[in-house]
Design a protein around this motif. Structure first.
Motif, PDB file in Angstrom:
ATOM      1  N   GLY A   3       0.796  -1.205   0.000  1.00 26.23           N
ATOM      2  CA  GLY A   3       0.000   0.000   0.000  1.00 26.23           C
ATOM      3  C   GLY A   3       0.833   1.261   0.000  1.00 26.23           C
ATOM      4  O   GLY A   3       0.353   2.343  -0.328  1.00 26.23           O
ATOM      5  N   THR A   4       2.095   1.151   0.383  1.00 23.12           N
ATOM      6  CA  THR A   4       2.971   2.321   0.417  1.00 23.12           C
ATOM      7  C   THR A   4       3.616   2.592  -0.935  1.00 23.12           C
ATOM      8  O   THR A   4       4.356   3.553  -1.078  1.00 23.12           O
ATOM      9  CB  THR A   4       4.081   2.119   1.456  1.00 23.12           C
ATOM     10  N   GLN A   5       3.363   1.747  -1.953  1.00 19.96           N
ATOM     11  CA  GLN A   5       3.951   1.958  -3.273  1.00 19.96           C
ATOM     12  C   GLN A   5       2.954   2.708  -4.148  1.00 19.96           C
ATOM     13  O   GLN A   5       1.937   2.165  -4.561  1.00 19.96           O
ATOM     14  CB  GLN A   5       4.327   0.616  -3.898  1.00 19.96           C
ATOM     15  N   PHE A   6       3.229   3.977  -4.406  1.00 24.05           N
ATOM     16  CA  PHE A   6       2.323   4.815  -5.168  1.00 24.05           C
ATOM     17  C   PHE A   6       2.755   4.853  -6.624  1.00 24.05           C
ATOM     18  O   PHE A   6       3.924   5.031  -6.934  1.00 24.05           O
ATOM     19  CB  PHE A   6       2.302   6.229  -4.600  1.00 24.05           C
ATOM     20  N   THR A   7       1.811   4.686  -7.531  1.00 28.48           N
ATOM     21  CA  THR A   7       2.130   4.750  -8.950  1.00 28.48           C
ATOM     22  C   THR A   7       1.661   6.045  -9.595  1.00 28.48           C
ATOM     23  O   THR A   7       2.271   6.524 -10.535  1.00 28.48           O
ATOM     24  CB  THR A   7       1.505   3.557  -9.696  1.00 28.48           C
ATOM     25  N   GLU A   8       0.566   6.612  -9.145  1.00 31.12           N
ATOM     26  CA  GLU A   8       0.075   7.857  -9.734  1.00 31.12           C
ATOM     27  C   GLU A   8       1.035   8.999  -9.413  1.00 31.12           C
ATOM     28  O   GLU A   8       1.610   9.077  -8.326  1.00 31.12           O
ATOM     29  CB  GLU A   8      -1.331   8.179  -9.211  1.00 31.12           C
ATOM     30  N   LEU A   9       1.197   9.918 -10.360  1.00 29.66           N
ATOM     31  CA  LEU A   9       2.113  11.036 -10.189  1.00 29.66           C
ATOM     32  C   LEU A   9       1.383  12.275  -9.702  1.00 29.66           C
ATOM     33  O   LEU A   9       0.207  12.505 -10.028  1.00 29.66           O
ATOM     34  CB  LEU A   9       2.806  11.341 -11.518  1.00 29.66           C
ATOM     35  N   MET A  38       7.137   4.972 -17.060  1.00 33.23           N
ATOM     36  CA  MET A  38       6.685   3.727 -16.445  1.00 33.23           C
ATOM     37  C   MET A  38       7.159   3.718 -14.991  1.00 33.23           C
ATOM     38  O   MET A  38       8.322   4.010 -14.714  1.00 33.23           O
ATOM     39  CB  MET A  38       7.260   2.522 -17.189  1.00 33.23           C
ATOM     40  N   ARG A  39       6.267   3.414 -14.076  1.00 32.21           N
ATOM     41  CA  ARG A  39       6.648   3.272 -12.674  1.00 32.21           C
ATOM     42  C   ARG A  39       5.955   2.060 -12.073  1.00 32.21           C
ATOM     43  O   ARG A  39       4.763   1.853 -12.290  1.00 32.21           O
ATOM     44  CB  ARG A  39       6.306   4.539 -11.869  1.00 32.21           C
ATOM     45  N   GLU A  40       6.732   1.273 -11.337  1.00 29.07           N
ATOM     46  CA  GLU A  40       6.212   0.092 -10.656  1.00 29.07           C
ATOM     47  C   GLU A  40       5.422  -0.817 -11.593  1.00 29.07           C
ATOM     48  O   GLU A  40       4.378  -1.349 -11.262  1.00 29.07           O
ATOM     49  CB  GLU A  40       5.331   0.501  -9.469  1.00 29.07           C
ATOM     50  N   GLY A  41       5.926  -0.975 -12.834  1.00 27.46           N
ATOM     51  CA  GLY A  41       5.360  -1.960 -13.734  1.00 27.46           C
ATOM     52  C   GLY A  41       4.332  -1.487 -14.721  1.00 27.46           C
ATOM     53  O   GLY A  41       3.878  -2.269 -15.559  1.00 27.46           O
ATOM     54  N   ARG A  42       3.935  -0.194 -14.670  1.00 32.44           N
ATOM     55  CA  ARG A  42       2.938   0.256 -15.639  1.00 32.44           C
ATOM     56  C   ARG A  42       3.156   1.714 -16.016  1.00 32.44           C
ATOM     57  O   ARG A  42       3.795   2.479 -15.280  1.00 32.44           O
ATOM     58  CB  ARG A  42       1.515   0.075 -15.092  1.00 32.44           C
ATOM     59  N   LEU A 312      11.586   2.480 -12.421  1.00 35.14           N
ATOM     60  CA  LEU A 312      11.113   3.640 -13.161  1.00 35.14           C
ATOM     61  C   LEU A 312      11.758   3.667 -14.536  1.00 35.14           C
ATOM     62  O   LEU A 312      12.914   3.246 -14.693  1.00 35.14           O
ATOM     63  CB  LEU A 312      11.503   4.891 -12.371  1.00 35.14           C
ATOM     64  N   ALA A 313      11.033   4.154 -15.531  1.00 37.48           N
ATOM     65  CA  ALA A 313      11.601   4.264 -16.869  1.00 37.48           C
ATOM     66  C   ALA A 313      11.038   5.477 -17.582  1.00 37.48           C
ATOM     67  O   ALA A 313       9.902   5.891 -17.343  1.00 37.48           O
ATOM     68  CB  ALA A 313      11.317   3.002 -17.688  1.00 37.48           C
ATOM     69  N   GLY A 314      11.846   6.039 -18.481  1.00 40.52           N
ATOM     70  CA  GLY A 314      11.421   7.112 -19.349  1.00 40.52           C
ATOM     71  C   GLY A 314      11.584   6.696 -20.799  1.00 40.52           C
ATOM     72  O   GLY A 314      12.588   6.086 -21.169  1.00 40.52           O
ATOM     73  N   VAL A 315      10.582   7.000 -21.624  1.00 45.84           N
ATOM     74  CA  VAL A 315      10.595   6.674 -23.051  1.00 45.84           C
ATOM     75  C   VAL A 315      10.322   7.952 -23.830  1.00 45.84           C
ATOM     76  O   VAL A 315       9.409   8.716 -23.482  1.00 45.84           O
ATOM     77  CB  VAL A 315       9.520   5.621 -23.387  1.00 45.84           C
TER      78      VAL A 315
END
Length: 457
Positions: A3-9, A38-42, A312-315
């Protein structure tokens, strides 16, 4: 996911990302550009700038990705390795007759240390429809080998044409069909293809001294296709980035993907800022290791950079020939998120059941008088770290024979052995012949050369 892993920016982060993409498109003078994170898989963010056929491009707009194709081909080769079909250290001509390879191994081809020429013999394969199509040997000129195999890093596009041919030979089908079935379909990369599919960008050259455009050819590169044929989207490359960080048992497991990320070779930059693994580029930027690949073909430039540490990734994808802003922009997308929203650590949890014999090994050890700490990790692994701030550190994987194998740094591939006395008590550690003892230079310790009889004074 915790629950502590946030994906929304956060809104401020999204604006910073939009500003970076908009700046890249404007300063790069590219007809269109798409960026994604991409963060935490999506994929958690994307934005397009400029126009394609009167519309703003999006995360599902296709661009040609050039040499990112090589990483996809490398995954196919690693699957053959995982299946036991090939030995990475075997010469390529073990598997089919390729005298042009000059005895280079599969791993050397993957890491650009084969010594093969950088480009095909001609005509310019990136701009010639169907060139060099009929025979594999047709891609090489009179001197295919420019350096002895294994001597140094020398980027080779024909080397990946050979790897594509290896896949075809062992799979009994075109490499593109194997790619679709074995990699793209399992990862959900449905918009990644060998030929463009609408909506897709058109490639352009931009006049250096005027805001004018010239269409670029989008040719079928024939036998050279494994070096740079693929078209993809920002959304699909985010899926691929997630795979490169975590693996996927349907394609390649985490250990095999991690092996691809280990530097095998690279330009000898001051400070070791760049390198090349098994089909993956590596770079050090702002104290962070990024893995991925860049790509370019006439009319297109693409970059994928991912941070294993930050998940994390940037494209960034653009439709302009030679657009140098794309590479740093992709890295900057990663930095923008990390600086504003650093990854929240996962909760600490105990190992669970612990082997007392392994627990006995933990704690301080000494290499001569230099103190080190040995820690027990998950899966019976060990981690050796210097306590003085400098020195060799490494993680070790437990083996079935009771030894451990180094996973990184100086001790990568080396063996750690626990040496015991005749009575069964732990005497010392042997790490690639280096002896670590429980006390610094004590009488009776197994120190090579012995300990001075006078002792400390």
């Amino acid at each position: 996911m915790d629950g502590t892993q946030f994906t929304e920016l956060l809104p401020a982060t999204r604006r910073a990302l939009l500003h970076r993409v908009a700046t890249a498109q404007s300063e790069g003078r590219t007809p269109s550009l798409v960026g994604a994170v991409m963060r935490e898989g999506r994929m958690v963010w994307s934005a397009g700038r400029g126009e394609i056929a009167g519309a703003v491009p999006g995360p599902d707009t296709q661009y040609r990705v050039g040499s990112i194709t090589k990483t996809l081909v490398a995954v196919l080769v690693m699957r053959l390795y995982e299946e036991g079909r090939i030995d990475l250290d075997a010469p390529l001509d073990t598997y089919f007759d390729t005298p042009e390879a000059g005895g280079a191994t599969v791993a050397q081809l993957l890491s650009h240390t084969s010594g093969l020429a950088a480009e095909a013999r001609g005509p310019w394969w990136e701009r010639t429809e169907g060139a060099l199509r009929p025979e594999l040997a047709d891609i090489f000129g009179e001197r295919p080998q420019r350096h002895p195999a294994g001597r140094l890093y020398h980027y080779s596009n024909p080397g990946y044409a050979l790897l594509g041919a290896l896949v075809e030979r062992l799979r009994g089908e075109p490499w593109g069909e194997a790619l679709r079935r074995e990699v793209l379909a399992p990862l959900g990369m449905d918009r990644t293809t060998l030929a463009p599919e609408e909506p897709c960008a058109e490639g352009w050259a931009v006049h250096p001294w005027a805001d004018a455009l010239l269409p670029e050819p989008a040719v079928d590169t024939g036998r050279m296709a494994p070096a740079g044929q693929v078209w993809s989207t920002a959304a699909d490359l985010c899926r691929f980035a997630a795979f490169l960080l975590d693996g996927d048992e349907r394609v390649l497991g985490p250990e095999a993907v991690a092996r691809m990320r280990v530097p095998e070779s690279g330009p000898q930059d001051p400070g070791w800022t760049s390198g090349y693994g098994l089909g993956l580029q590596l770079t050090r930027r702002n104290g962070r290791t990024l893995i991925g690949h860049t790509g370019s073909l006439p009319g297109f430039v693409a970059t994928l950079w991912a941070s294993p540490e930050e998940a994390l990734a940037g494209v960034v994808l653009a439709n302009r020939t030679s657009c140098p802003v794309v590479d740093p922009a992709a890295a900057d997308l990663v930095d923008a998120v990390v600086s504003r929203e650093p990854r929240i650590p996962r909760p600490w949890r105990p190992l669970g059941e612990v082997d007392s014999a392994l627990l006995e090994l933990t704690g301080p050890w000494y290499w001569g008088a230099a103190p080190f700490a040995l820690r027990l990790c998950a899966g019976r692994g060990l981690e050796l770290t210097p306590l003085s701030g400098t020195g060799r550190s490494s993680r070790f994987r437990a083996e079935d024979d009771g030894t451990w194998t180094g996973l990184d740094a100086y001790y990568a591939g080396e063996t750690l052995t626990v040496v015991r006395s005749a009575e069964g008590a732990v005497s010392h550690l042997d790490v690639g012949t280096f002896v670590l003892t429980r006390e610094p230079y004590e009488q009776g310790d197994a120190v090579p050369g012995g300990v001075g009889k006078a002792g400390w004074r």
